[in-house]
Design an enzyme around this catalytic site. Structure first.
Site, short mmCIF file in Angstrom:
data_model
loop_
_atom_site.label_atom_id
_atom_site.label_comp_id
_atom_site.label_asym_id
_atom_site.label_seq_id
_atom_site.Cartn_x
_atom_site.Cartn_y
_atom_site.Cartn_z
N GLY A 49 0.84 -1.18 0.00
CA GLY A 49 0.00 0.00 0.00
C GLY A 49 0.88 1.23 0.00
O GLY A 49 2.06 1.16 0.37
N GLN A 54 3.03 9.86 1.62
CA GLN A 54 4.33 9.17 1.63
C GLN A 54 5.18 9.55 0.43
O GLN A 54 6.38 9.27 0.42
CB GLN A 54 4.13 7.65 1.63
CG GLN A 54 3.59 7.11 2.94
CD GLN A 54 3.57 5.60 2.87
OE1 GLN A 54 2.61 5.01 2.40
NE2 GLN A 54 4.64 4.97 3.34
N CYS A 102 6.61 -0.53 6.86
CA CYS A 102 6.18 0.69 6.17
C CYS A 102 7.33 1.20 5.33
O CYS A 102 8.47 1.25 5.81
CB CYS A 102 5.77 1.72 7.22
SG CYS A 102 5.19 3.27 6.50
N LEU A 103 7.04 1.59 4.09
CA LEU A 103 8.10 2.10 3.21
C LEU A 103 8.71 3.39 3.76
O LEU A 103 9.84 3.73 3.41
CB LEU A 103 7.55 2.34 1.80
CG LEU A 103 7.06 1.09 1.06
CD1 LEU A 103 6.55 1.47 -0.32
CD2 LEU A 103 8.14 0.02 0.96
N HIS A 144 -3.86 0.81 7.86
CA HIS A 144 -2.51 1.38 7.84
C HIS A 144 -2.45 2.60 6.91
O HIS A 144 -1.89 3.65 7.29
CB HIS A 144 -1.52 0.27 7.38
CG HIS A 144 -0.10 0.69 7.29
ND1 HIS A 144 0.90 0.15 8.08
CD2 HIS A 144 0.51 1.59 6.47
CE1 HIS A 144 2.06 0.72 7.75
NE2 HIS A 144 1.86 1.58 6.76
N GLU A 145 -3.04 2.46 5.73
CA GLU A 145 -3.00 3.58 4.77
C GLU A 145 -3.89 4.73 5.23
O GLU A 145 -3.54 5.91 5.07
CB GLU A 145 -3.41 3.11 3.37
CG GLU A 145 -2.54 2.01 2.77
CD GLU A 145 -1.05 2.24 2.91
OE1 GLU A 145 -0.62 3.41 2.83
OE2 GLU A 145 -0.31 1.27 3.13
N HIS A 148 -2.01 6.81 7.58
CA HIS A 148 -1.10 7.74 6.90
C HIS A 148 -1.83 9.01 6.49
O HIS A 148 -1.32 10.12 6.68
CB HIS A 148 -0.52 7.10 5.64
CG HIS A 148 0.69 6.25 5.88
ND1 HIS A 148 1.83 6.71 6.50
CD2 HIS A 148 0.96 4.96 5.55
CE1 HIS A 148 2.74 5.74 6.54
NE2 HIS A 148 2.23 4.66 5.98
#
Ligand code: NI
Length: 177
Positions: A49, A54, A102-103, A144-145, A148
């Site tokens: 995702g 991000q 997480c990226l 999670h997204e 963000h």
């Protein structure tokens, strides 16, 4: 299409509440290209995702997909999905702990409690209304997204930091095959 630079923890953009998009903004060529770039960037870095903030755009857009992902080899597949201006609501109080990465927080994993089942209302990339229920890992990725887009990262959701692990140690001590 282009691969976008991913903001890492500490960049203030990750802590801002993102802006909603109007239908007109969403349907612009600029945003449609940006969504293509988000999808390409997610795939390039083997993410499941990616939220727009991000990649330094404080807007309510998230993309997700689980195909054959080397970072999450054991997870069920999720078809490519674009969520714009998403709203989520838990269907029950039931939560489950599982690992997340997480990226924007490279090389780490930690156990995070998430609702097992959620209702999701959003627009797709064309502006069509979506209203669906997601369970388990699918629900986890969306939560999670969604976090963000609301200035939060998974570290904020951990019960405590005792499971936080580097990927090498995660593989050595926390997985068994
Ligand atoms: Ni993330």
């Amino acid at each position: 299409m282009s691969i976008l630079k991913v903001a890492r923890l500490g960049h203030p953009v990750l802590r801002q509440i993102t802006a909603t998009l109007s239908l007109q903004q969403l349907q612009s060529g600029e945003i449609q290209k940006f969504i293509d770039d988000m999808v390409e960037t997610m795939k390039e870095y083997d993410g499941v995702g990616l939220a727009a903030d991000q990649v330094h755009e404080s807007k309510q857009i998230a993309v997700l997909e689980v195909a054959d992902n080397p970072r999450y080899p054991e997870k069920p597949k999720i078809p490519l999905c674009v969520l714009v201006n998403p709203k989520i609501a838990p269907l029950t109080d039931e939560t489950e702990d599982d690992w997340e990465g997480c990226l924007s927080i490279p090389d780490l994993r930690g156990q995070v409690p998430r609702y097992k089942s959620i209702r999701v209302q959003a627009l797709d990339r064309e502006g069509k209304e979506l209203d669906f229920v997601a369970h388990d890992f699918h629900a986890r990725v969306i939560q999670h997204e969604w976090d963000h887009l609301n200035g939060k990262v998974y570290l904020d959701r951990m019960r405590d930091l005792s499971t936080l692990a580097f990927l090498t140690e995660f593989a050595r001590y926390w997985t068994h095959s």
